[in-house]
Scaffold this motif. Sequence first.
Motif, PDB file in Angstrom:
ATOM      1  N   LEU A 156      20.626  68.337  82.560  1.00  0.00           N
ATOM      2  CA  LEU A 156      20.531  68.138  84.000  1.00  0.00           C
ATOM      3  C   LEU A 156      20.832  69.439  84.732  1.00  0.00           C
ATOM      4  N   ASP A 157      21.809  70.182  84.233  1.00  0.00           N
ATOM      5  CA  ASP A 157      22.099  71.481  84.843  1.00  0.00           C
ATOM      6  C   ASP A 157      20.891  72.410  84.740  1.00  0.00           C
ATOM      7  N   ALA A 158      20.192  72.346  83.603  1.00  0.00           N
ATOM      8  CA  ALA A 158      19.006  73.184  83.433  1.00  0.00           C
ATOM      9  C   ALA A 158      17.915  72.782  84.417  1.00  0.00           C
ATOM     10  N   PHE A 159      17.695  71.471  84.573  1.00  0.00           N
ATOM     11  CA  PHE A 159      16.727  70.996  85.567  1.00  0.00           C
ATOM     12  C   PHE A 159      17.080  71.522  86.951  1.00  0.00           C
ATOM     13  N   LYS A 160      18.359  71.411  87.295  1.00  0.00           N
ATOM     14  CA  LYS A 160      18.792  71.839  88.625  1.00  0.00           C
ATOM     15  C   LYS A 160      18.639  73.347  88.800  1.00  0.00           C
ATOM     16  N   THR A 161      18.885  74.102  87.725  1.00  0.00           N
ATOM     17  CA  THR A 161      18.716  75.553  87.805  1.00  0.00           C
ATOM     18  C   THR A 161      17.254  75.914  88.046  1.00  0.00           C
ATOM     19  N   ALA A 163      16.280  74.985  91.556  1.00  0.00           N
ATOM     20  CA  ALA A 163      16.790  75.941  92.541  1.00  0.00           C
ATOM     21  C   ALA A 163      15.938  77.205  92.555  1.00  0.00           C
ATOM     22  N   GLN A 164      15.524  77.664  91.377  1.00  0.00           N
ATOM     23  CA  GLN A 164      14.637  78.826  91.307  1.00  0.00           C
ATOM     24  C   GLN A 164      13.308  78.526  92.006  1.00  0.00           C
ATOM     25  N   ALA A 165      12.793  77.314  91.769  1.00  0.00           N
ATOM     26  CA  ALA A 165      11.527  76.929  92.400  1.00  0.00           C
ATOM     27  C   ALA A 165      11.648  76.886  93.910  1.00  0.00           C
ATOM     28  N   ALA A 166      12.780  76.377  94.396  1.00  0.00           N
ATOM     29  CA  ALA A 166      12.987  76.285  95.838  1.00  0.00           C
ATOM     30  C   ALA A 166      13.024  77.668  96.485  1.00  0.00           C
ATOM     31  N   ARG A 167      13.526  78.657  95.745  1.00  0.00           N
ATOM     32  CA  ARG A 167      13.570  80.031  96.261  1.00  0.00           C
ATOM     33  C   ARG A 167      12.244  80.756  96.055  1.00  0.00           C
ATOM     34  N   GLY A 168      11.320  80.133  95.350  1.00  0.00           N
ATOM     35  CA  GLY A 168      10.068  80.819  95.007  1.00  0.00           C
ATOM     36  C   GLY A 168      10.232  81.796  93.874  1.00  0.00           C
ATOM     37  N   ASP A 169      11.363  81.683  93.158  1.00  0.00           N
ATOM     38  CA  ASP A 169      11.672  82.606  92.059  1.00  0.00           C
ATOM     39  C   ASP A 169      11.111  82.034  90.763  1.00  0.00           C
ATOM     40  N   LEU A 170       9.787  82.012  90.658  1.00  0.00           N
ATOM     41  CA  LEU A 170       9.107  81.403  89.522  1.00  0.00           C
ATOM     42  C   LEU A 170       8.474  82.483  88.646  1.00  0.00           C
ATOM     43  N   GLY A 227      13.978  66.678  88.457  1.00  0.00           N
ATOM     44  CA  GLY A 227      13.018  67.746  88.257  1.00  0.00           C
ATOM     45  C   GLY A 227      11.681  67.601  88.944  1.00  0.00           C
ATOM     46  N   GLU A 228      11.078  66.427  88.822  1.00  0.00           N
ATOM     47  CA  GLU A 228       9.676  66.280  89.218  1.00  0.00           C
ATOM     48  C   GLU A 228       9.403  66.732  90.643  1.00  0.00           C
ATOM     49  N   VAL A 229      10.168  66.204  91.593  1.00  0.00           N
ATOM     50  CA  VAL A 229       9.889  66.488  92.998  1.00  0.00           C
ATOM     51  C   VAL A 229      10.283  67.918  93.353  1.00  0.00           C
ATOM     52  N   ASP A 230      11.510  68.308  93.033  1.00  0.00           N
ATOM     53  CA  ASP A 230      11.994  69.626  93.459  1.00  0.00           C
ATOM     54  C   ASP A 230      11.248  70.761  92.760  1.00  0.00           C
ATOM     55  N   ILE A 231      11.031  70.627  91.465  1.00  0.00           N
ATOM     56  CA  ILE A 231      10.307  71.676  90.744  1.00  0.00           C
ATOM     57  C   ILE A 231       8.833  71.633  91.117  1.00  0.00           C
ATOM     58  N   GLY A 232       8.273  70.430  91.159  1.00  0.00           N
ATOM     59  CA  GLY A 232       6.864  70.299  91.516  1.00  0.00           C
ATOM     60  C   GLY A 232       6.558  70.871  92.878  1.00  0.00           C
ATOM     61  N   ARG A 233       7.391  70.577  93.854  1.00  0.00           N
ATOM     62  CA  ARG A 233       7.165  71.084  95.216  1.00  0.00           C
ATOM     63  C   ARG A 233       7.210  72.602  95.234  1.00  0.00           C
TER      64      ARG A 233
END
Length: 287
Positions: A14-19, A22-29, A190-196
């Motif tokens: 779960l921590d990995a999903f959240k990490t 968070a990277q996705a939210a910052r655009g750090d992909l 993961g799905e929503v936050d990473i997907g978005r």
Amino acid sequence: MPDFRAYNFPMDRLDAFKTIAAQAARGDLAFPTNVDASLKLQRALNDPNCSLDAAARLVQAEPLLAARTVSIANSVAYNRSGMEITNVKSALQRLGFRTLGALVAAVIVRQLDSKIASPALRTKAEQLWQHSAHVAALAQVIARRVTKVDPDTALFAGIVHEVGGFYVLSKADEYPGLLDGEPEEWIEHGEVDIGRGVLLKLGVPAPVMEAIEAMWEGMRALPPENLGDTLLLANDLAPVLSPMHTRAGATTPPAAATIDFAIGDGTLASILEESADEVRTLTAALL
């Protein structure tokens, strides 16, 4: 940042999903190099000053995209005349730039899993692409025959609706055990936050984002009325399930086979039967 590769416990997943979220939210992909090149191609094709000749040259420089463009142009869904096309420029004249944009997106989605080393993860990625191709083909037909929304936009939405899953699969080698837990954990964390985040990074238009958000929420009108309904119905009807999850309350394959409703002078079942060749050839061309 913790080294999640050292852990195998659920909380660390779960921590990995959240990490990653968070990277996705910052655009750090972190995309593979070939994805960056395809994104540049996408931006060039989106330039309103890009001519047909210029677009054809750009597509011809990408052999996979060129082959897929000609193949889609010759599919039953687009080849109404029955006249086969053998070159990129003629294919673009038949398809138009909007369909081409969907095909570039298909190439980008497939490139996301290009560096997956694990055979098990590659199997998941292949199933996810088969699912996405079926959803895209079904969405295109449903849009054109049922909801009357733009079929090219529906095709594009179907291609990219699981792009967050592809991104997570591309990162799973860095986080052993990331996908070993319950699918509900992917849905919740993961799905929503990473997907978005991935969709925003790819510059997906707002109407498509809204349709995918509606699919995540799982609310659908029958008969379907808009792009979100179109995408969700196509997702339910797809014969290949997503390997990422099956949502609680989602339509099961046996239940999906019973979905039917009146539309105009026909029914959904009759429309799908009439359009079976279109869906089959379009799916095959995408695959």
